[in-house]
Design an enzyme around this catalytic site. Structure first.
Site, PDB file in Angstrom:
ATOM      1  N   LYS A 113       0.819  -1.215   0.000  1.00 24.15           N
ATOM      2  CA  LYS A 113       0.000   0.000   0.000  1.00 24.15           C
ATOM      3  C   LYS A 113       0.853   1.265   0.000  1.00 24.15           C
ATOM      4  O   LYS A 113       0.472   2.252  -0.616  1.00 24.15           O
ATOM      5  CB  LYS A 113      -0.963  -0.001   1.197  1.00 24.15           C
ATOM      6  N   LYS A 198      -5.256 -10.311  -6.056  1.00 27.89           N
ATOM      7  CA  LYS A 198      -6.412 -10.606  -5.206  1.00 27.89           C
ATOM      8  C   LYS A 198      -7.631  -9.787  -5.640  1.00 27.89           C
ATOM      9  O   LYS A 198      -7.476  -8.650  -6.097  1.00 27.89           O
ATOM     10  CB  LYS A 198      -6.011 -10.226  -3.775  1.00 27.89           C
ATOM     11  N   LYS A 201     -11.726  -5.236  -2.407  1.00 33.56           N
ATOM     12  CA  LYS A 201     -12.838  -4.275  -2.483  1.00 33.56           C
ATOM     13  C   LYS A 201     -12.385  -2.838  -2.645  1.00 33.56           C
ATOM     14  O   LYS A 201     -13.128  -1.999  -3.129  1.00 33.56           O
ATOM     15  CB  LYS A 201     -13.769  -4.424  -1.266  1.00 33.56           C
TER      16      LYS A 201
HETATM   17  P1  TYM Z   1     -10.695  -6.791   4.761  1.00 35.03           P
HETATM   18  O1  TYM Z   1     -11.751  -5.814   5.119  1.00 35.03           O
HETATM   19  O2  TYM Z   1      -9.754  -6.446   3.673  1.00 35.03           O
HETATM   20  O3  TYM Z   1     -11.364  -8.179   4.377  1.00 35.03           O
HETATM   21  C1  TYM Z   1     -12.329  -8.804   5.213  1.00 35.03           C
HETATM   22  C2  TYM Z   1     -12.113 -10.319   5.154  1.00 35.03           C
HETATM   23  O4  TYM Z   1     -12.249 -10.787   3.811  1.00 35.03           O
HETATM   24  C3  TYM Z   1     -11.094 -11.543   3.447  1.00 35.03           C
HETATM   25  N1  TYM Z   1     -10.811 -11.312   2.031  1.00 35.03           N
HETATM   26  C4  TYM Z   1     -10.669 -12.294   1.124  1.00 35.03           C
HETATM   27  N2  TYM Z   1     -10.710 -13.630   1.224  1.00 35.03           N
HETATM   28  C5  TYM Z   1     -10.520 -14.340   0.089  1.00 35.03           C
HETATM   29  N3  TYM Z   1     -10.287 -13.774  -1.119  1.00 35.03           N
HETATM   30  C6  TYM Z   1     -10.237 -12.422  -1.269  1.00 35.03           C
HETATM   31  N4  TYM Z   1     -10.032 -11.882  -2.463  1.00 35.03           N
HETATM   32  C7  TYM Z   1     -10.424 -11.621  -0.110  1.00 35.03           C
HETATM   33  N5  TYM Z   1     -10.444 -10.277   0.096  1.00 35.03           N
HETATM   34  C8  TYM Z   1     -10.665 -10.111   1.406  1.00 35.03           C
HETATM   35  C9  TYM Z   1      -9.968 -10.980   4.314  1.00 35.03           C
HETATM   36  O5  TYM Z   1      -8.924 -11.911   4.446  1.00 35.03           O
HETATM   37  C10 TYM Z   1     -10.705 -10.720   5.611  1.00 35.03           C
HETATM   38  O6  TYM Z   1     -10.784 -11.905   6.374  1.00 35.03           O
HETATM   39  N6  TYM Z   1      -7.347  -6.167   8.412  1.00 35.03           N
HETATM   40  C11 TYM Z   1      -8.611  -6.789   8.054  1.00 35.03           C
HETATM   41  C12 TYM Z   1      -9.766  -6.331   8.911  1.00 35.03           C
HETATM   42  C13 TYM Z   1      -9.563  -6.537  10.367  1.00 35.03           C
HETATM   43  C14 TYM Z   1      -9.641  -7.762  11.057  1.00 35.03           C
HETATM   44  C15 TYM Z   1      -9.448  -7.431  12.417  1.00 35.03           C
HETATM   45  C16 TYM Z   1      -9.844  -9.070  10.651  1.00 35.03           C
HETATM   46  C17 TYM Z   1      -9.318  -5.557  11.269  1.00 35.03           C
HETATM   47  N7  TYM Z   1      -9.252  -6.086  12.514  1.00 35.03           N
HETATM   48  C18 TYM Z   1      -9.416  -8.418  13.408  1.00 35.03           C
HETATM   49  C19 TYM Z   1      -9.823 -10.056  11.635  1.00 35.03           C
HETATM   50  C20 TYM Z   1      -9.633  -9.733  12.996  1.00 35.03           C
HETATM   51  C21 TYM Z   1      -8.935  -6.412   6.619  1.00 35.03           C
HETATM   52  O7  TYM Z   1      -8.446  -5.465   6.097  1.00 35.03           O
HETATM   53  O8  TYM Z   1      -9.896  -7.214   6.054  1.00 35.03           O
END
Ligand code: TYM
Length: 332
Positions: A113, A198, A201
């Site tokens: 990023k 990947k 979003k």
């Molecule tokens: P985030 O918001 O990017 O994504 C949310 C969840 O979706 C999963 N994910 C995917 N899985 C498979 N293929 C993909 N293309 C894909 N894109 C996203 C992510 O792995 C995630 O599980 N840092 C985290 C948010 C967070 C969090 C936490 C998660 C903040 N605090 C504590 C778990 C526990 C994030 O940016 O996820």
């Protein structure tokens, strides 16, 4: 009091519309988790990159409604918004005093990023560096055992484990050491237009991303135009045929099959794409229908979030107080 099931915590950040990757990689595991899990719209994390305040607010509400529409049952789990529970930021500071600058700079997402921000001339916010520490606080504040996430979050959960172990060693046992749980297939759903990246979003490559609220025709169009390859037959090989492997992973995740076995049933990509499109439309149909009902009743969603935050506060407060005391602060 000892619990007889694992404590589950996970979160999603409102930086964009929820995607099929989020759903298959994470949210479906949340819905299948044992009772008493905690699921969080992690809005503070959405402020680590350039953001529009009104959009973050809108996406936070939408994420909550979509999680309910996906099947999270507020009678069986706690759904809340991160910024409603102060314990997350309260604990994050103690973990900043536990983490090192070097280990945060090694985080892959931070490196990617910052590289992207620098090419587009954007400033890199300090919170982008410290973000995984806040994520660790999200997890550790609840005595979490399991963190259901997609592959891209594995490194952040590893860091969380390291911080928990280090804190416990230095200051006495305070935190449960959590582990990441990944789905058997679709832990990393790829962009349909660029199957080596990947499906994210926050990206702007619309045609390669299936959003949960896409109309069935849009889903079908995106899947039918997915980039594959010019080799003959259909073979599951993520390294050499990433486009085909991605479609097979998605199909397997939606229908419960095994991607390698599924490949044997196809001679060409046309039929495979048609089946993938149909399976995805079917999986998303119920989510879209339930979402439409919830969107018409925003007060109901707000009520769920209010009750969720109250419950989450009650669970996190004693854990974070214990950490304050252990690290040497006077607890009033
Ligand atoms: P985030 O918001 O990017 O994504 C949310 C969840 O979706 C999963 N994910 C995917 N899985 C498979 N293929 C993909 N293309 C894909 N894109 C996203 C992510 O792995 C995630 O599980 N840092 C985290 C948010 C967070 C969090 C936490 C998660 C903040 N605090 C504590 C778990 C526990 C994030 O940016 O996820």
């Amino acid at each position: 009091m000892a619990r007889d099931t694992a404590r589950v915590f996970s979160g999603i950040k409102p930086t964009g519309h929820m995607t099929l990757g989020n759903y298959l990689g994470a949210v479906r595991q949340w819905v299948a988790a044992p009772d008493d899990g905690l699921f969080c719209v992690v809005d503070l994390h959405a402020l680590t990159v350039e953001h529009d305040p009104a959009r973050v607010r809108r996406l936070s509400r939408q994420a909550a409604a979509l999680l309910l529409a996906s099947g999270l049952d507020p009678e069986r789990c706690t759904l809340f918004v991160q910024s409603h529970v102060d314990e997350h930021t309260r604990l994050a500071y103690l973990l900043e005093c536990t983490a090192s600058d070097g280990e945060l700079r090694r985080m892959v997402q931070y490196k990617e990023k910052t590289a992207r921000a620098r090419t587009s001339g954007e400033q890199v916010r300090l919170s982008l560096l410290t973000y995984p520490v806040l994520m660790a606080a999200d997890i550790l504040a609840y005595g979490t055992d399991e963190v259901p996430v997609g592959e891209d979050q594995r490194q952040h959960v590893e860091l969380t484990r390291d911080l928990a172990v280090r804190f416990n060693q230095r200051y006495g046992h305070t935190f449960t050491v959590p582990r990441a749980t990944l789905p058997a297939v679709a832990a990393r759903v790829m962009n349909l237009q660029d199957p080596t990246s990947k499906m994210g979003k926050s990206d702007d490559s619309g045609p390669g991303i299936v959003y949960l609220l896409d109309e069935p025709e849009t889903v079908t169009r995106k899947v039918m135009r997915a980039v594959t390859d010019n080799e003959g037959g259909v073979v599951y090989d993520r390294a050499t045929r990433p486009g085909a492997a991605n479609l097979l992973d998605i199909l397997a995740a939606c229908t419960g099959g095994d991607p390698e076995r599924l490949a044997e049933g196809y001679d060409g990509y046309g039929a495979l794409k048609r089946d993938v499109a149909e399976a995805v439309v079917e999986v998303l149909r119920l989510v879209r229908e339930r979402h439409a009902e919830l969107a018409a009743d925003p007060a109901a969603v707000e009520g769920v979030l209010r009750a969720g935050a109250e419950r989450a506060r009650g669970l996190a407060r004693p854990v974070v107080d214990r950490a304050y005391e252990a690290i040497g602060l006077l607890v009033p």
